[in-house]
Scaffold this active site. Structure first.
Site, PDB file in Angstrom:
ATOM      1  N   ASP A  30       0.863  -1.174   0.000  1.00 29.73           N
ATOM      2  CA  ASP A  30       0.000   0.000   0.000  1.00 29.73           C
ATOM      3  C   ASP A  30       0.899   1.223   0.000  1.00 29.73           C
ATOM      4  OD1 ASP A  30      -3.265   0.164   0.904  1.00 29.73           O
ATOM      5  OD2 ASP A  30      -2.102   2.024   0.859  1.00 29.73           O
ATOM      6  N   THR A 121     -13.578  -4.915  -8.618  1.00 29.26           N
ATOM      7  CA  THR A 121     -14.745  -4.996  -9.502  1.00 29.26           C
ATOM      8  C   THR A 121     -14.560  -4.021 -10.655  1.00 29.26           C
ATOM      9  OG1 THR A 121     -16.100  -5.601  -7.618  1.00 29.26           O
ATOM     10  CG2 THR A 121     -17.268  -4.791  -9.568  1.00 29.26           C
ATOM     11  N   GLU A 151     -14.184 -10.923  -6.575  1.00 24.32           N
ATOM     12  CA  GLU A 151     -14.377 -11.334  -5.175  1.00 24.32           C
ATOM     13  C   GLU A 151     -15.858 -11.267  -4.821  1.00 24.32           C
ATOM     14  OE1 GLU A 151     -15.353  -9.198  -2.575  1.00 24.32           O
ATOM     15  OE2 GLU A 151     -15.509  -7.386  -3.801  1.00 24.32           O
ATOM     16  N   LYS A 204     -19.601 -10.871 -11.722  1.00 21.24           N
ATOM     17  CA  LYS A 204     -19.575 -10.046 -10.515  1.00 21.24           C
ATOM     18  C   LYS A 204     -20.662  -8.977 -10.546  1.00 21.24           C
ATOM     19  CE  LYS A 204     -18.615  -7.970  -6.863  1.00 21.24           C
ATOM     20  NZ  LYS A 204     -17.587  -7.808  -5.905  1.00 21.24           N
ATOM     21  N   LEU A 250     -34.048 -11.143   1.208  1.00 22.71           N
ATOM     22  CA  LEU A 250     -35.437 -10.697   1.163  1.00 22.71           C
ATOM     23  C   LEU A 250     -35.786 -10.010   2.482  1.00 22.71           C
ATOM     24  CD1 LEU A 250     -37.442 -13.585  -0.602  1.00 22.71           C
ATOM     25  CD2 LEU A 250     -36.798 -11.347  -1.518  1.00 22.71           C
ATOM     26  N   CYS A 260     -20.399  -1.314  -2.233  1.00 21.46           N
ATOM     27  CA  CYS A 260     -20.511  -2.173  -3.427  1.00 21.46           C
ATOM     28  C   CYS A 260     -21.805  -1.983  -4.204  1.00 21.46           C
ATOM     29  CB  CYS A 260     -20.350  -3.622  -3.011  1.00 21.46           C
ATOM     30  SG  CYS A 260     -18.835  -3.910  -2.104  1.00 21.46           S
ATOM     31  N   ARG A 328     -19.630   3.960   4.307  1.00 18.93           N
ATOM     32  CA  ARG A 328     -19.863   4.381   2.930  1.00 18.93           C
ATOM     33  C   ARG A 328     -21.317   4.117   2.513  1.00 18.93           C
ATOM     34  NH1 ARG A 328     -14.711   1.665   0.143  1.00 18.93           N
ATOM     35  NH2 ARG A 328     -15.011   0.223   1.873  1.00 18.93           N
TER      36      ARG A 328
HETATM   37  C1  UGA Z   1     -21.894  -7.230  -1.255  1.00 14.98           C
HETATM   38  C2  UGA Z   1     -22.116  -8.669  -1.751  1.00 14.98           C
HETATM   39  O1  UGA Z   1     -23.046  -9.332  -0.881  1.00 14.98           O
HETATM   40  C3  UGA Z   1     -20.799  -9.446  -1.799  1.00 14.98           C
HETATM   41  O2  UGA Z   1     -21.033 -10.737  -2.351  1.00 14.98           O
HETATM   42  C4  UGA Z   1     -19.812  -8.683  -2.689  1.00 14.98           C
HETATM   43  O3  UGA Z   1     -18.561  -9.320  -2.738  1.00 14.98           O
HETATM   44  C5  UGA Z   1     -19.624  -7.282  -2.137  1.00 14.98           C
HETATM   45  O4  UGA Z   1     -20.896  -6.610  -2.100  1.00 14.98           O
HETATM   46  C6  UGA Z   1     -18.671  -6.542  -3.054  1.00 14.98           C
HETATM   47  O5  UGA Z   1     -19.029  -6.308  -4.218  1.00 14.98           O
HETATM   48  O6  UGA Z   1     -17.533  -6.302  -2.660  1.00 14.98           O
HETATM   49  P1  UGA Z   1     -21.579  -6.078   1.147  1.00 14.98           P
HETATM   50  O7  UGA Z   1     -21.833  -4.794   0.436  1.00 14.98           O
HETATM   51  O8  UGA Z   1     -20.406  -6.175   2.039  1.00 14.98           O
HETATM   52  O9  UGA Z   1     -21.426  -7.289   0.088  1.00 14.98           O
HETATM   53  O10 UGA Z   1     -22.839  -6.424   2.054  1.00 14.98           O
HETATM   54  P2  UGA Z   1     -24.232  -7.174   1.883  1.00 14.98           P
HETATM   55  O11 UGA Z   1     -24.386  -8.122   2.999  1.00 14.98           O
HETATM   56  O12 UGA Z   1     -24.425  -7.689   0.528  1.00 14.98           O
HETATM   57  O13 UGA Z   1     -25.265  -5.968   2.127  1.00 14.98           O
HETATM   58  C7  UGA Z   1     -25.357  -4.864   1.266  1.00 14.98           C
HETATM   59  C8  UGA Z   1     -26.494  -3.960   1.687  1.00 14.98           C
HETATM   60  O14 UGA Z   1     -27.757  -4.587   1.451  1.00 14.98           O
HETATM   61  C9  UGA Z   1     -26.491  -3.585   3.177  1.00 14.98           C
HETATM   62  O15 UGA Z   1     -26.821  -2.214   3.314  1.00 14.98           O
HETATM   63  C10 UGA Z   1     -27.577  -4.449   3.776  1.00 14.98           C
HETATM   64  O16 UGA Z   1     -28.174  -3.889   4.908  1.00 14.98           O
HETATM   65  C11 UGA Z   1     -28.559  -4.502   2.601  1.00 14.98           C
HETATM   66  N1  UGA Z   1     -29.463  -5.680   2.653  1.00 14.98           N
HETATM   67  C12 UGA Z   1     -28.949  -6.932   2.521  1.00 14.98           C
HETATM   68  C13 UGA Z   1     -30.825  -5.501   2.810  1.00 14.98           C
HETATM   69  O17 UGA Z   1     -31.322  -4.350   2.930  1.00 14.98           O
HETATM   70  N2  UGA Z   1     -31.651  -6.596   2.828  1.00 14.98           N
HETATM   71  C14 UGA Z   1     -31.165  -7.851   2.693  1.00 14.98           C
HETATM   72  O18 UGA Z   1     -31.973  -8.809   2.711  1.00 14.98           O
HETATM   73  C15 UGA Z   1     -29.792  -8.033   2.546  1.00 14.98           C
END
Ligand code: UGA
Length: 425
Positions: A30, A121, A151, A204, A250, A260, A328
Site C-alpha cells: 500500500d 470490480t 471477489e 460479478k 429478502l 458495493c 460508505r
Molecule cells: C456485497 C455482496 O453481498 C458481496 O457478495 C460482494 O462481494 C460485495 O458486495 C462486493 O461487491 O464487494 P456487502 O456490500 O459487504 O457485500 O454487504 P451485503 O451483505 O451484501 O449488504 C449490502 C447492503 O444490502 C447492506 O446495506 C444491507 O443492509 C442490505 N441488505 C442486505 C438488505 O437491505 N436486505 C437484505 O436482505 C440483505
C-alpha cells in the site's frame, strides 16, 4: 506460492491474509506508510471479525509481510493480486485510475514472468485493457498474463466468506494462467468456475445487481404490505420457502448501502446504457433504493405530525450493516441529516463507530428520547433489554428500519412498534 497484493482495503487485506493462512507467502503493498506500519505491527486497519487473529498469526509465521515498495514485493512473486478501489466516477461509471496506475507500476517493475489477478470490480473489457497496457509498457522481457478473479466477500463476514464462499470464478484467456490461479486457491476447497475474462467480470456485476434488485423488490413489496396490512417478514418467509426464490436478501428495510451495491449498480447501468442495451430493471432498483430511505424519514415525520423540531431522536446504528465500521453510503447518514435539518435533536450509538454526537451506551443514547430509530441491526440491539430501555425514554416509540426486533415483545413492553411493511390495518 509467492503472492504480492496491491491494495490493503477490505478485499486485499482479507484475501492476502487468508492466502497466507493456507500456506502461501504473501506481501501486501500500500502507498500509505502509516497504514503499512500499523499492519506490520499486527493491528488491522479495518474492523472485520476474525481478521486480527489471522493477521497476528501469519505475521509471526513469517507468511505475511507489508511494504510500500512494489519492487520488493514483486521480486519473487508468482502471482500479483490487484485489489485497488474502483470508485464511482462523475457519471456513475467505474473510475479505473487506480487500476491503470497499478498496471503501469507492474509493467515497469516486474522482473520475472507473472500472473496478474484482478480482484477489483471492473467493467467487462477492463482485464483485456490491463493486459494490453502492461504488455505495451513492459521494460523487461517477461510474460505477463491477466486473469479475472472477482471477489464475493461480504463486509462483516469477509474472513468466513474467503474460506467458505459459494464459488471461485476464474476468467482467463490463457489456460495455463487460469490453472496458476486455481492452484493458488486449491487449499480452499470451493467450487471453481472457469470461464473467459469478460464473462468473469460480468458475473460479478450481474450477481451484485441481482441482489440489489432482490432487496429493492422486497422493499417495494413491504411498502405495499404497509398499505394493505400484511406482514412483509411472513411474506418473505413464504416466498423464500420456494427453492427457486430463496429467503436470502429478502429482508425489507431502509435500502441497501455500502461500498458495493450502490456503486456497482450505477456502473453496470451506465455501461449498459452506453452500449444501447439499458438494464431498466437495475435502473428501477437504484431509483427505488433512493426512495426507500426517504419513505422511512417520512414515516418518522408523519408520526410527529410533521413536527420533529426539538424532538429528541435516538439513532441506534451508524454502519451500513452490522459487524463493520464502514460508513460508505450508510443510510444512517442521510436519515440523521434529514432529521437534523428539520430541527430534531439527535443522539447516536453504534457499537463500533464513534461520531461527534455519539453516546457511550444504548441507555445513554435513548435517555429522555421522544423516539428511538434502529438503523443498523447490530446483535447488541437485538439482545438488549427493551423493557429497561423503555424505562429510560420519554416516549416509547420505536422505528425499526431493519425489522430486526420482535414486534410482539416490544408491544407487550409498552412500545409502539413501527417497522417496514408491518403496519396492522
Ligand atoms: C456485497 C455482496 O453481498 C458481496 O457478495 C460482494 O462481494 C460485495 O458486495 C462486493 O461487491 O464487494 P456487502 O456490500 O459487504 O457485500 O454487504 P451485503 O451483505 O451484501 O449488504 C449490502 C447492503 O444490502 C447492506 O446495506 C444491507 O443492509 C442490505 N441488505 C442486505 C438488505 O437491505 N436486505 C437484505 O436482505 C440483505
Amino acid at each position: 506460492m509467492k503472492v504480492a497484493v496491491i491494495g490493503t482495503g477490505y478485499v486485499g487485506l482479507v484475501t492476502g491474509t487468508v492466502l497466507a493462512e493456507i500456506g502461501h507467502c504473501v506481501t501486501c503493498i500500500d502507498l500509505d506508510e502509516a497504514k503499512i506500519r500499523q499492519l506490520q505491527s499486527g493491528e488491522p486497519t479495518i474492523y472485520e471479525p476474525g481478521l486480527e487473529e489471522l493477521l497476528v498469526k501469519n505475521i509471526a509465521r513469517n507468511n505475511l509481510h507489508f511494504t510500500t515498495n512494489h519492487a520488493e514485493a514483486f521480486q519473487h512473486a508468482d502471482v500479483i493480486l490487484l485489489a485497488v478501489g474502483t470508485p464511482q466516477g462523475t457519471n456513475g461509471e467505474a473510475d479505473l485510475s487506480y487500476i491503470q496506475a497499478a498496471a503501469q507500476t507492474i509493467a515497469t517493475t516486474v522482473t520475472k514472468d507473472v500472473v496478474v489477478m484482478i480482484k477489483s470490480t471492473v467493467p467487462p473489457g477492463t482485464n483485456d485493457q490491463v493486459e494490453q497496457l502492461i504488455r505495451q509498457q513492459l521494460i523487461q522481457d517477461v510474460k505477463v498474463d491477466v486473469v479475472s478473479n472477482p471477489e464475493f466477500l461480504r463486509e462483516g463476514h469477509a474472513v468466513e466468506d474467503a474460506f467458505h464462499g459459494d464459488r471461485i470464478v476464474i476468467g482467463s484467456e490463457c489456460a495455463k494462467a487460469g490453472e496458476v490461479v486455481a492452484t493458488l486457491y486449491a487449499g480452499l476447497q470451493m467450487p471453481v468456475l472457469h470461464t473467459n475474462r469478460r464473462s468473469a467480470e460480468m458475473i460479478k456485476y450481474a450477481a451484485n445487481a441481482f441482489l440489489a434488485v432482490k432487496i429493492s423488490y422486497i422493499n417495494e413489496i413491504a411498502n405495499l404490505c404497509d398499505a394493505i396490512g400484511a406482514d412483509v417478514s411472513d411474506v418473505a418467509d413464504g416466498m423464500g420457502m420456494d427453492k427457486r426464490i430463496g429467503r436470502a436478501f429478502l429482508n425489507a428495510g431502509i435500502g441497501y448501502g455500502g461500498s458495493c451495491f450502490p456503486k456497482d449498480t450505477e456502473a453496470i447501468a451506465h455501461l449498459a446504457k452506453e452500449r444501447q442495451t439499458p438494464l431498466t430493471i437495475v435502473e428501477s432498483a437504484i431509483h427505488s433504493n433512493q426512495k426507500q430511505r426517504q419513505r422511512f424519514i417520512d414515516k418518522i415525520e408523519r408520526y410527529f405530525h410533521g413536527q420533529v423540531a426539538n424532538k429528541k431522536i435516538a439513532i441506534l446504528g451508524l454502519a451500513f450493516k452490522p459487524n463493520t465500521d464502514d460508513l460508505r453510503e450508510a443510510p444512517s447518514l442521510e436519515i440523521i441529516d434529514a432529521l437534523e435539518k428539520k430541527g430534531a435533536l439527535i443522539s447516536i450509538y453504534d457499537p463500533i463507530i464513534t461520531h461527534p454526537k455519539s453516546a457511550l451506551s444504548i441507555i445513554e443514547c435513548v435517555t429522555e428520547a421522544d423516539a428511538v430509530v434502529l438503523v443498523t441491526e447490530w446483535q447488541e440491539f437485538i439482545e438488549s433489554d427493551w423493557t429497561a430501555i423503555g424505562a429510560s425514554v420519554a416516549n416509547r416509540v420505536l422505528f425499526d428500519g431493519r425489522n430486526a426486533l420482535p414486534a410482539n415483545k416490544l408491544q407487550q413492553a409498552g412500545w409502539t412498534y413501527i417497522g417496514i411493511g408491518k403496519e396492522r390495518k
